[in-house]
Scaffold this active site. Structure first.
Site, short mmCIF file in Angstrom:
data_model
loop_
_atom_site.label_atom_id
_atom_site.label_comp_id
_atom_site.label_asym_id
_atom_site.label_seq_id
_atom_site.Cartn_x
_atom_site.Cartn_y
_atom_site.Cartn_z
N GLY A 103 0.82 -1.21 0.00
CA GLY A 103 0.00 0.00 0.00
C GLY A 103 0.84 1.25 0.00
O GLY A 103 0.38 2.35 -0.31
N LYS A 119 9.70 3.00 0.12
CA LYS A 119 8.61 2.94 1.11
C LYS A 119 8.18 4.38 1.43
O LYS A 119 8.98 5.17 1.93
CB LYS A 119 9.11 2.22 2.37
CG LYS A 119 7.98 1.99 3.39
CD LYS A 119 8.40 1.01 4.45
CE LYS A 119 7.35 0.84 5.53
NZ LYS A 119 7.75 -0.13 6.54
N ASP A 131 -2.57 6.84 2.56
CA ASP A 131 -2.07 7.83 1.61
C ASP A 131 -0.80 7.37 0.89
O ASP A 131 -0.25 8.08 0.06
CB ASP A 131 -1.81 9.16 2.33
CG ASP A 131 -0.84 9.00 3.50
OD1 ASP A 131 -0.28 7.90 3.67
OD2 ASP A 131 -0.65 9.98 4.23
N ARG A 196 6.70 -12.41 0.74
CA ARG A 196 6.22 -12.68 2.10
C ARG A 196 5.38 -13.95 2.09
O ARG A 196 4.92 -14.38 1.03
CB ARG A 196 5.33 -11.50 2.55
CG ARG A 196 6.05 -10.17 2.49
CD ARG A 196 5.12 -9.08 1.97
NE ARG A 196 5.88 -7.84 1.72
CZ ARG A 196 6.15 -6.92 2.64
NH1 ARG A 196 5.66 -7.07 3.84
NH2 ARG A 196 6.87 -5.86 2.36
N ASP A 266 1.85 -11.19 6.63
CA ASP A 266 2.27 -10.31 5.53
C ASP A 266 3.59 -9.63 5.86
O ASP A 266 4.18 -8.97 5.01
CB ASP A 266 1.19 -9.25 5.23
CG ASP A 266 0.73 -8.51 6.48
OD1 ASP A 266 0.29 -9.17 7.44
OD2 ASP A 266 0.83 -7.27 6.51
N ASP A 276 9.83 -5.20 7.38
CA ASP A 276 8.77 -4.28 7.82
C ASP A 276 8.97 -3.80 9.25
O ASP A 276 8.33 -4.26 10.19
CB ASP A 276 7.38 -4.92 7.66
CG ASP A 276 6.80 -4.58 6.28
OD1 ASP A 276 7.55 -4.04 5.44
OD2 ASP A 276 5.62 -4.84 6.06
P1 AMP Z 1 1.97 -2.84 8.03
O1 AMP Z 1 1.18 -2.94 9.29
O2 AMP Z 1 2.84 -1.60 7.94
O3 AMP Z 1 2.70 -4.08 7.68
O4 AMP Z 1 0.88 -2.60 6.88
C1 AMP Z 1 -0.22 -3.43 6.64
C2 AMP Z 1 -0.83 -3.06 5.32
O5 AMP Z 1 -1.26 -1.68 5.32
C3 AMP Z 1 0.09 -3.21 4.11
O6 AMP Z 1 -0.68 -3.63 3.04
C4 AMP Z 1 0.58 -1.80 3.92
O7 AMP Z 1 1.03 -1.58 2.61
C5 AMP Z 1 -0.64 -0.97 4.27
N1 AMP Z 1 -0.31 0.39 4.70
C6 AMP Z 1 0.29 0.75 5.85
N2 AMP Z 1 0.44 2.09 5.92
C7 AMP Z 1 -0.08 2.61 4.79
C8 AMP Z 1 -0.23 3.93 4.25
N3 AMP Z 1 0.20 5.01 4.90
N4 AMP Z 1 -0.82 4.05 3.05
C9 AMP Z 1 -1.24 2.98 2.38
N5 AMP Z 1 -1.14 1.72 2.82
C10 AMP Z 1 -0.57 1.52 4.00
MG MG Z 2 3.74 -4.83 6.32
#
Ligand code: AMP
Ligand code: MG
Length: 516
Positions: A103, A119, A131, A196, A266, A276
């Site tokens: 994301g 990132k 965002d 992953r 993930d 991550d």
């Molecule tokens: P994480 O907890 O950082 O591993 O993220 C879990 C999911 O949320 C993944 O698919 C990330 O890409 C998405 N994600 C986290 N933060 C953001 C952000 N600011 N904008 C878009 N997607 C996000």
């Molecule tokens: Mg992640």
């Protein structure tokens, strides 16, 4: 001097999404979607890792070129490749969460056999309501910890660069209804592969066995060629090797006191890398119940002492996802889980006995476990305690509780606790005399496995506070110090002190949210 051309085995050999717009959507039948970085207004290179630059074959001259900074900021496409976001799902906090995907990470392709990923470079089809951006504080944390872990010898994704975007990003840091604009940043992450467990799980959850097979074959061919051509046996070999690498990674996290904080599937690497960096933390006092992640404060699913068990649970999820490639033979999943347990036990025992200057033999596991219960009984700094044991080994059999170890206590220990500690120390010290090496040699070996410098949460936070005030020198200094975590480094002792009192419950120093 020009920006080198990128290649991409992932994009070239695996099916992509025919749609190319950024609207959030479910993407089926494809492992990635095209995702262009969104340009930023005023990029500045705040820091970079020279070791990672060297890995990629990038000279300092190229790194300092405005054209390359534009690539690292997402303002110019990387030459030669379609930028992409990978499609994956995952189990989050024990529950299947469906499609997640990159994301806010955009793959640029490969240099020298390593994938580069931005990132925080803007939204992708997987951004859902996010965002696609990242704030400076979490980017500093990811940048520094990736490199610190590498220098500790722990498998990890790496970080090439930390770029300040010049744009603000609004975050509600504590999820308490107080969103504020913060400086935005982009880290360029580097790894042989960012695959992953969740990439496989998503295909399996949709019963897309053809896509699962394609992904499995790609993974085997490019990253596990020693397992042979794709077949039921080599897929079983793949699962077992991922299990063993993950188990070994967990043993290493435990041995340095690293708590990942969000071990969702993930966030589990197929290559056994730490991946991550979000609300992670380092244990200051040795507390198996501690988690830095405020989102997990109730359940504490991802607490320090639970990481090895969660690694196993995650391997089971991967195994179940791979079942169609294993001709539904569940015993192969069980075998991989057994391999995980064996590897974890052997690796954890080997690493902790080495921290005590010993070679594994009868009684060393019990000795380690009795130390764990001693350390957990009163707040004791894990890093300081283990490091100071090397001084104790040289000083001869202890007759009183050594001063070198007293500094590791956060409070004032009771006499009974000190007596218990002294008894343990004497037993341990006698054990060290069964080793062939002299105390001096043992001490040296112990210093090579018990780091003096780790990225304590408060140290990262101090560097972040200074960077917010415009001074990035703290980030660069920490990067330098953490390049040699096992060396004494005279003059840098302030980075090896236990957590000061003011940091005990300060946000960022003890507890972090996922808001990044
Ligand atoms: P994480 O907890 O950082 O591993 O993220 C879990 C999911 O949320 C993944 O698919 C990330 O890409 C998405 N994600 C986290 N933060 C953001 C952000 N600011 N904008 C878009 N997607 C996000
Ligand atoms: Mg992640």
């Amino acid at each position: 001097m020009s920006v080198p051309g990128f290649t991409s085995r992932f994009v070239d050999s695996l099916p992509g999404d025919p749609l190319t717009h950024n609207e959030p959507r479910q993407v089926r039948g494809a492992l990635w979607s095209k995702a262009l970085p969104t340009p930023v207004s005023a990029p500045t290179l705040l820091a970079h890792s020279r070791e990672v630059a060297a890995l990629l074959g990038l000279s300092e001259a190229v790194l300092n070129e405005p054209a390359f900074l534009s690539v690292l900021a997402g303002n110019e496409p990387a030459p030669g490749v379609t930028p992409f976001a990978a499609n994956y799902g995952g189990h989050q906090f024990g529950h299947w969460a469906g499609q997640l995907g990159d994301g806010r990470a955009i793959g640029l392709g490969e240099l020298n056999g390593f994938e580069l990923q931005l990132k925080g470079a803007g939204p992708t089809p997987y951004s859902r309501r996010g965002d696609g951006r990242a704030v400076l504080r979490s980017s500093i944390r990811e940048f520094l910890c990736s490199e610190a872990m590498h220098h500790l010898g722990v498998p990890t994704t790496r970080a090439l660069s930390l770029v300040l975007t010049g744009d603000r990003v609004v975050r509600d840091m504590f999820y308490d209804g107080h969103p504020e604009p913060e400086p935005g940043a982009i880290v360029c992450r580097v790894a042989k592969s960012f695959l992953r467990f969740g990439n496989f799980e998503l295909c399996a959850s949709r019963d897309d066995v053809a896509l699962l097979r394609q992904l499995g074959e790609f993974t085997l061919t490019h990253y596990f060629p020693h397992l042979g051509p794709p077949s039921k046996d080599s897929f079983a070999g793949l699962l077992t090797e991922v299990a063993e690498r993950t188990a070994s990674l967990m043993a290493q996290w435990q041995a340095v006191g690293f708590v990942h904080g969000v071990m969702n599937t993930d966030n589990m690497s197929m290559l056994g890398l730490t991946i991550d960096y979000g609300p992670y933390g380092w244990v200051d006092d040795f507390d198996p119940g501690w988690t830095p992640n405020t989102t997990d404060a109730e359940q504490r699913r991802y607490r320090f002492g639970n990481q090895p068990g969660i690694g196993l649970w995650n391997i089971e999820r991967l195994g179940i996802a791979l079942l169609p490639l294993l001709e539904d033979e569940e015993s192969l999943v069980e075998a991989a889980m057994l391999a995980y347990q064996r590897t974890f036990e052997a690796e954890a025992s080997r690493r902790f006995t080495a921290k005590l200057g010993l070679t594994p033999r009868d009684g060393t596991v019990e000795l380690t476990h009795s130390l764990f219960s001693f350390l957990a009984a009163e707040e004791t700094d894990m890093t300081l305690f283990f490091r100071a044991l090397s001084d104790v080994v040289e000083a001869g059999v202890p007759t009183t509780f050594p001063d070198a170890l007293r500094t590791a206590f956060y409070g004032t220990p009771t006499e009974a606790h000190l007596a218990r500690g002294l008894e343990w120390l004497r037993t341990w010290w006698e054990r060290t005399r069964e080793e062939a090496a002299t105390p001096a040699v043992l001490a040296q070996r112990m210093r090579a496995v018990n780091p003096k410098y780790v990225l304590r949460n408060y140290l990262a936070q101090e560097a972040i506070d200074a960077a917010h005030a415009g001074d990035v020198s703290g980030v660069r200094t920490l990067l330098e110090v953490l390049r040699r975590p096992f060396d004494e480094q005279p003059g840098q002792e302030k980075f090896s002190q236990k957590r000061p009192d003011w940091a005990r419950s300060k946000p960022g120093c003890s507890a972090l949210s996922c808001s990044s």
